[in-house]
Design a protein around this motif. Structure first.
Motif, PDB file in Angstrom:
ATOM      1  N   HIS A  89       1.186  -1.111   0.068  1.00 50.08           N
ATOM      2  CA  HIS A  89      -0.471   0.311  -0.126  1.00 50.08           C
ATOM      3  C   HIS A  89       0.640   1.243  -0.281  1.00 50.08           C
ATOM      4  N   GLY A 141       1.259   1.910  -3.863  1.00 48.10           N
ATOM      5  CA  GLY A 141       1.087   2.324  -4.117  1.00 48.10           C
ATOM      6  C   GLY A 141       1.025   3.713  -3.981  1.00 48.10           C
ATOM      7  N   ASP A 168      -1.849  -6.421 -10.568  1.00 43.35           N
ATOM      8  CA  ASP A 168      -3.938  -5.633 -11.081  1.00 43.35           C
ATOM      9  C   ASP A 168      -3.699  -4.192 -10.285  1.00 43.35           C
ATOM     10  N   THR A 169      -2.866  -4.061  -8.977  1.00 43.75           N
ATOM     11  CA  THR A 169      -3.279  -2.783  -8.882  1.00 43.75           C
ATOM     12  C   THR A 169      -2.162  -1.864 -10.162  1.00 43.75           C
ATOM     13  N   GLN A 171      -4.222   1.032 -12.107  1.00 40.35           N
ATOM     14  CA  GLN A 171      -3.928   2.121 -12.246  1.00 40.35           C
ATOM     15  C   GLN A 171      -3.657   2.668 -13.819  1.00 40.35           C
ATOM     16  N   TYR A 196     -10.145  -3.298 -10.042  1.00 40.78           N
ATOM     17  CA  TYR A 196      -8.847  -3.555 -10.500  1.00 40.78           C
ATOM     18  C   TYR A 196      -7.720  -2.109  -9.489  1.00 40.78           C
ATOM     19  N   LYS A 197      -7.670  -1.527  -8.945  1.00 43.41           N
ATOM     20  CA  LYS A 197      -6.938  -0.356  -8.412  1.00 43.41           C
ATOM     21  C   LYS A 197      -7.093  -0.430  -7.018  1.00 43.41           C
ATOM     22  N   SER A 198      -8.632  -1.463  -6.268  1.00 44.26           N
ATOM     23  CA  SER A 198      -9.136  -1.004  -5.547  1.00 44.26           C
ATOM     24  C   SER A 198      -9.620  -2.547  -4.823  1.00 44.26           C
ATOM     25  N   TYR A 220      -6.884  -5.455  -4.111  1.00 44.41           N
ATOM     26  CA  TYR A 220      -5.376  -5.485  -3.107  1.00 44.41           C
ATOM     27  C   TYR A 220      -6.140  -5.399  -2.165  1.00 44.41           C
ATOM     28  N   SER A 221      -7.041  -4.750  -2.121  1.00 47.61           N
ATOM     29  CA  SER A 221      -7.282  -3.988  -1.005  1.00 47.61           C
ATOM     30  C   SER A 221      -7.960  -4.959   0.534  1.00 47.61           C
TER      31      SER A 221
END
Length: 358
Positions: free
Chosen positions: A91, A94, A170-171, A175, A198-200, A203-204
């Motif tokens: 994180h 990122g 994926d993140t 982006q 994909y952005k959140s 991975y979150s």
């Protein structure tokens, strides 16, 4: 009004965050002792990564990881600490790179890593940029290393590292999609949801769920469809909430001036909804606000008024509630196979999060 369920979710989140933050600080103490014996740039980079990592944050990923393990067992689970460190280091990577991409001077109430380097090297912008990129890369590689040295079996290390590497890839794809979203025609809802996924979400939400289950001895692949559905609903809901607050909340609530998406030219959920609803002169006002920097508070207020005239705020709140209820329903379906206490947390979490947009 705060309900007992909301209080319980908040207390669980706070407890996980407080326990993790103490361990995160100790981790950086250990890493600092491994730095090269010569030079000052490496320790400076590590200190900036440390500062960014410890500066704040809700640690939602950490809570999801620990609660995922609790779906299987209430006992302590080896490898969870390392998985939590890995997620938060990813994180941090990122955040550092996002601030470079967005040219953001501030993150969590202090200078971003990029701007810290710009202040350190005012006459050498390329050096500042390069060092900021490398600091983000350092966080990413530390994220994988901490998993590969976890006190678990080699097979489990490999499985957890694979989850985290996939989440990282994926993140980055998310982006790139996020940048593409702001070019060409106004994106449709499918594109907006894909960026959020994909952005959140992956991975979150999904990665912590997979890592927690793996560490606890369960096979996430056997439940991946439900886990992915829950993650997507929560991730999209989280981005929708952030975009709603950016336009409709006051600055004290969000901790920054309202309308940052307009000023940065971002086609967020809220901005796209206003563009779709606006007519004639109204649309010109919104497009002019997106077109260039320096969108003034009065212009943000005009766009907000246009949105409210067309009921955009009400529709977004209704959408938030729908997503939260669907996510809660998915989690409720986990009861036959997993522990009630943890299932209840996952069921309540999206409803609690949706209410924070009020």
């Amino acid at each position: 009004m705060t309900t007992g369920n909301e209080t319980g979710v908040r207390e669980r989140l706070t407890g996980h965050r407080d326990r993790f933050d103490a361990g995160f600080a100790r981790y950086f103490d250990t890493v600092a002792r491994e730095r090269p014996s010569r030079g000052v740039f490496v320790p400076e980079a590590l200190e900036l990564v440390r500062d960014m990592s410890l500066r704040g944050g809700k640690r939602l990923r950490v809570a999801l990881l620990y609660e995922a393990a609790r779906l299987v067992t209430p006992e302590a689970v080896a490898g969870l600490e390392e998985a939590a460190l890995s997620m938060e280091l990813l994180h941090t990577h990122g955040l550092i790179h996002d601030d470079i991409i967005d040219d953001s001077p501030v993150r969590r109430g202090a200078p971003s890593v990029y701007y810290a380097y710009r202040e350190r090297f005012p006459g050498r912008p390329q050096t500042a940029l390069g060092l900021a990129v490398l600091a983000g890369d350092l966080a990413a590689f530390l994220s994988l290393r901490v998993l590969l040295t976890a006190p678990v079996s080699p097979e489990l290390r490999q499985a957890m590292a694979a989850v985290q590497a996939t989440a990282g890839a994926d993140t980055v794809a998310g982006q790139i999609l996020d940048l593409e979203r702001d070019f060409g025609p106004v994106p449709d809802r499918e594109m907006l949801d894909l960026v959020s996924e994909y952005k959140s979400a992956r991975y979150s939400v999904l990665a912590p769920l997979r890592l927690g289950l793996l560490a606890a001895g369960a096979d996430p692949a056997a439940h991946d469809e439900g886990l992915a559905r829950y993650a997507t609903l929560v991730g999209v809901g989280g981005q929708l909430r952030d975009d709603y607050l950016d336009l409709f909340a006051d600055s004290d609530t969000v901790g920054k001036p309202a309308g940052s998406d307009l000023r940065e030219g971002r086609r967020s959920y809220a901005v796209c909804a206003v563009l779709a609803a606006a007519t004639g002169r109204e649309r010109e006002v919104v497009e002019a606000a997106l077109a260039g920097p320096g969108c003034r508070p009065e212009t943000v207020g005009q766009v907000r008024d246009i949105a409210r005239r067309h009921g955009v705020d009400e529709r977004m709140r209704a959408d938030l509630n729908r997503l939260a209820e669907e996510a809660a329903s998915v989690a409720a379906g986990w009861r036959p196979r997993w522990r009630e206490e943890a299932v209840a947390f996952f069921e309540r979490l999206p409803l609690w999060a949706a209410r924070r947009a009020r």
